[in-house]
Scaffold this active site. Structure first.
Site, PDB file in Angstrom:
ATOM      1  N   ASN A 164      -6.439   0.260  13.039  1.00 11.85           N
ATOM      2  CA  ASN A 164      -6.496  -0.680  14.458  1.00 11.85           C
ATOM      3  C   ASN A 164      -7.402  -0.387  15.219  1.00 11.85           C
ATOM      4  O   ASN A 164      -8.043  -1.492  15.757  1.00 11.85           O
ATOM      5  CB  ASN A 164      -5.179  -0.664  14.889  1.00 11.85           C
ATOM      6  CG  ASN A 164      -4.867  -1.493  16.130  1.00 11.85           C
ATOM      7  OD1 ASN A 164      -4.753  -2.858  16.112  1.00 11.85           O
ATOM      8  ND2 ASN A 164      -4.871  -0.619  17.334  1.00 11.85           N
ATOM      9  N   LEU A 165      -7.749   0.754  15.762  1.00  8.87           N
ATOM     10  CA  LEU A 165      -8.762   1.049  16.609  1.00  8.87           C
ATOM     11  C   LEU A 165     -10.121   0.809  16.306  1.00  8.87           C
ATOM     12  O   LEU A 165     -11.093   0.094  16.832  1.00  8.87           O
ATOM     13  CB  LEU A 165      -8.546   2.628  17.100  1.00  8.87           C
ATOM     14  CG  LEU A 165      -9.590   3.135  18.195  1.00  8.87           C
ATOM     15  CD1 LEU A 165      -9.439   2.221  19.567  1.00  8.87           C
ATOM     16  CD2 LEU A 165      -9.444   4.422  18.417  1.00  8.87           C
ATOM     17  N   SER A 166     -10.420   0.939  14.898  1.00 12.62           N
ATOM     18  CA  SER A 166     -11.663   0.646  14.436  1.00 12.62           C
ATOM     19  C   SER A 166     -12.021  -0.883  14.387  1.00 12.62           C
ATOM     20  O   SER A 166     -13.264  -1.190  14.308  1.00 12.62           O
ATOM     21  CB  SER A 166     -11.791   1.249  12.782  1.00 12.62           C
ATOM     22  OG  SER A 166     -11.409   2.831  12.793  1.00 12.62           O
TER      23      SER A 166
ATOM     24  N   ASN B  46       1.847   3.912   9.733  1.00 13.70           N
ATOM     25  CA  ASN B  46       0.483   3.410  10.655  1.00 13.70           C
ATOM     26  C   ASN B  46       0.358   1.983  10.826  1.00 13.70           C
ATOM     27  O   ASN B  46       0.499   1.358  11.878  1.00 13.70           O
ATOM     28  CB  ASN B  46      -0.551   3.757   9.921  1.00 13.70           C
ATOM     29  CG  ASN B  46      -1.073   5.354  10.439  1.00 13.70           C
ATOM     30  OD1 ASN B  46      -0.475   5.736  11.244  1.00 13.70           O
ATOM     31  ND2 ASN B  46      -2.113   5.786   9.789  1.00 13.70           N
ATOM     32  N   GLU B  47       0.221   1.076   9.563  1.00 10.59           N
ATOM     33  CA  GLU B  47       0.113  -0.471   9.758  1.00 10.59           C
ATOM     34  C   GLU B  47       0.141  -1.077   8.476  1.00 10.59           C
ATOM     35  O   GLU B  47       0.415  -0.381   7.329  1.00 10.59           O
ATOM     36  CB  GLU B  47      -1.328  -0.589  10.240  1.00 10.59           C
ATOM     37  CG  GLU B  47      -2.552  -0.352   9.177  1.00 10.59           C
ATOM     38  CD  GLU B  47      -2.830   0.852   9.074  1.00 10.59           C
ATOM     39  OE1 GLU B  47      -3.148   1.374   7.884  1.00 10.59           O
ATOM     40  OE2 GLU B  47      -3.097   1.742  10.127  1.00 10.59           O
TER      41      GLU B  47
ATOM     42  N   ASP C 101      -4.286  13.797   7.930  1.00  9.48           N
ATOM     43  CA  ASP C 101      -3.175  12.824   8.357  1.00  9.48           C
ATOM     44  C   ASP C 101      -2.866  11.954   7.186  1.00  9.48           C
ATOM     45  O   ASP C 101      -1.451  11.774   7.325  1.00  9.48           O
ATOM     46  CB  ASP C 101      -4.168  11.752   9.167  1.00  9.48           C
ATOM     47  CG  ASP C 101      -4.305  12.413  10.886  1.00  9.48           C
ATOM     48  OD1 ASP C 101      -3.874  13.688  11.047  1.00  9.48           O
ATOM     49  OD2 ASP C 101      -4.908  11.653  11.612  1.00  9.48           O
TER      50      ASP C 101
END
Length: 259
Positions: free
Chosen positions: A162-164, A118-119, A48
């Protein structure tokens, strides 16, 4: 008489690992290797992180990018196979991604800009917790967040860091950004917010000499920032291809039902 579609031309690019290099050599022998600027589709071979690098490098070019997993992480990648690549590309689902634009002002007065697919993340730089003021569209929404950090994630990045950090998963076509704290101390129970993708987010670092903060746009890091402004780009896009039946929406749904 049935007219055959013209065959796609490919540029195979590798992350440089032995697996990725071998895959690129196999695919080049089978399908030919076009220059990146002339190819119909860029095939990224790696994980990724490498795919995000390719997307940033081709941002705004109109090139379509198809990833095949030859790395350790492959949420954005398709399964690696050497057969039927023309047919897979023809049947693939295309998703348009808009990056975040980060603008920073550092303690030394320097300004910097970077893109993030992504962020954009802010992190404390020392043992001291960061203190950050959050402003949305010129209105202060949080006077002081004491935390290890804070994230603004795109839908594409919502399944990553973010999910982590316990942030929400956002469908790729949702006009939203996820604002997620990292280990918030005060207010302890604040879990973040979902924002319109038209919002402009500003972070101001409080007590900067005592509590220095770094800002990161994907893999671009700026140290000792005083302020960070984040907005979705209104002009730049990237196009990512997913195998039919394994679209981004399907992957998002599958991720939410993991247990």
């Amino acid at each position: 008489m049935h007219q055959q579609r013209p065959r796609k031309t490919f540029a195979f690019v590798s992350s440089g690992t032995s697996d990725a290099e071998e895959a690129a050599a196999q695919l080049s022998r089978a399908y030919g290797q076009a220059p990146v600027g002339d190819a119909d589709v860029i095939v990224a071979l790696g994980g990724d992180g490498f795919l995000l690098q390719v997307l940033r490098e081709t941002m705004g070019s109109g090139k379509r990018v198809y990833g095949m997993n030859r790395g350790t992480v492959g949420f954005l990648m398709n399964e690696f196979r050497t057969d039927d690549l023309q047919e897979r590309i023809e049947a693939a689902d295309a998703e348009t991604i808009r990056p975040l634009e980060m603008e920073t002002v550092s303690a030394d007065g320097r300004t910097a800009r970077a893109l993030a697919i992504n962020e954009v993340s802010l992190f404390r730089q020392s043992y001291q917790a960061a203190k950050i003021r959050i402003t949305i569209d010129d209105k202060v929404r949080m006077d002081e967040l004491t935390c290890d950090g804070v994230i603004v994630a795109t839908p594409a990045g919502s399944t990553a860091y973010n999910l982590s950090a316990q942030g929400p998963i956002v469908p790729l076509d949702a006009p939203l950004l996820a604002l997620t704290p990292v280990c918030p101390f005060r207010p302890r129970r604040w879990r973040g917010a979902l924002l319109s993708n038209r919002s402009t987010v500003r972070f101001d670092v409080l007590e900067e000499p005592k509590r220095p903060v770094n800002a990161v746009a994907d893999h671009t890091e700026i140290k000792s920032v005083l302020s960070v402004t984040v907005r979705e780009s209104s002009t730049l896009t990237a196009t990512l291809l997913f195998d039919a039946g394994h679209s981004w929406d399907e992957r998002i749904l599958a991720e939410q039902f993991r247990y």
